[in-house]
Design an enzyme around this catalytic site. Structure first.
Site, short mmCIF file in Angstrom:
data_model
loop_
_atom_site.label_atom_id
_atom_site.label_comp_id
_atom_site.label_asym_id
_atom_site.label_seq_id
_atom_site.Cartn_x
_atom_site.Cartn_y
_atom_site.Cartn_z
N ASP A 289 41.52 31.64 59.66
CA ASP A 289 41.09 30.51 58.82
C ASP A 289 42.20 29.47 58.74
OD1 ASP A 289 38.52 31.53 57.93
OD2 ASP A 289 39.59 32.90 56.63
N ASP B 36 34.52 33.28 54.87
CA ASP B 36 34.11 32.17 54.01
C ASP B 36 35.19 31.13 53.75
OD1 ASP B 36 35.73 33.68 52.38
OD2 ASP B 36 34.19 34.16 50.90
#
Length: 286
Positions: free
Chosen positions: A139, A167
């Site tokens: 990420d 997420d």
């Protein structure tokens, strides 16, 4: 130095719980942000998600930071989110399912904003990756502008093995970096991707034969970018990010509007003059 810059420099000196921020050479306007939990393979804690945007915001204000390198101490770049932090993020004392879900949503948005701070920083950010780069580490590097690694680096989007959908940005940024198929392959399998495969799919742009050569190569790359016009570098980054989400026609209109405001700068005049005089340009400090 302006009062705001002095305040930013003083706050940087106070340090961070999970990061080390340094300028190795005061004569070179490049700062390094090191993930600094080597005993824990630099797993990201809640403190990490507070430290990172604060460090980036401070460097964004400093003219002495024209380029930023994101690296890590110890044998691995980042092992993802610390599992104890993951448990605390999901914890809730509320018996109301909707209230608990809304609290978790807000917590996730805060973590997302911390990763996006890398992307929002006006200065170019180069990731120097060695060892493991897993989960939250992916990420993090996906939000960087340029990614480099050594031959021993490997990457994995492991959230699926924790019964989660990633997420914090991998599922949103990776398709634009490596293509939908490669992103789906990584995210749905959780498999390990070695350095050369990462380069072939575009996840990294440069692979160095050793950690030492990675450090030298990234230092040279960051120094080269820091010598360029800050106005031009910030504008290029801003337009690239904006154009990623636009059609070509919309992107062209956006850059025309941007340059209408920014093109006639002192840096442009200096760049032209320096080329004519066959010397290195002396750009403004922002």
């Amino acid at each position: 130095m302006a009062e705001d810059e002095i305040a930013a420099a003083e706050e940087l000196k106070r340090g961070f719980e999970t990061l080390e921020v340094i300028q190795p050479d005061p004569s070179v306007p490049v700062h390094y942000i090191y993930l600094n939990r080597p005993a824990h393979r630099n797993a990201l804690t809640l403190a990490s998600f507070a430290d990172l945007p604060r460090a980036l915001a401070l460097l964004d204000r400093l003219p002495s930071a024209r380029a930023i390198v994101l690296a890590a101490r110890g044998p691995h770049f980042c092992a993802g989110i610390d599992l104890s932090s993951l448990s605390s993020i999901a914890a809730s004392s509320s018996a109301d399912r909707a209230a608990a879900s809304e609290l978790l949503r807000r917590r996730i948005l805060v973590l997302q904003a911390a990763i996006s701070a890398v992307e929002r920083c006006r200065k170019p950010v180069v990731a120097a990756i060695h060892g493991a780069c897993i989960g939250g580490g992916v990420d993090l590097i996906a939000a960087c502008d340029i990614r480099c690694c050594d031959e021993g680096a490997f990457f994995a989007v492991k959230e699926v093995d924790l019964a989660l959908a990633a997420d914090l940005g991998s599922l949103q940024r990776l398709p634009a970096i490596v293509g939908y198929g490669n992103a789906a392959d990584m995210a749905l399998t959780g498999r390990r991707v070695a350095a050369e495969e990462a380069k072939s799919m575009g996840l990294v742009t440069r692979v160095f034969p050793s950690r030492g050569s990675l450090e030298e190569g990234v230092a040279a790359l960051a120094r080269e970018m820091a010598e360029k016009s800050t106005v031009a570098m910030m504008g290029t980054k801003a337009v690239l990010l904006r154009s990623r989400d636009l059609t070509v026609e919309q992107g062209l209109e956006h850059v025309a509007t941007w340059n209408a405001a920014m093109l006639m700068s002192r840096d442009l005049e200096e760049a032209v003059r320096a080329q004519m005089e066959k010397r290195k340009p002396n750009f403004s400090k922002l």
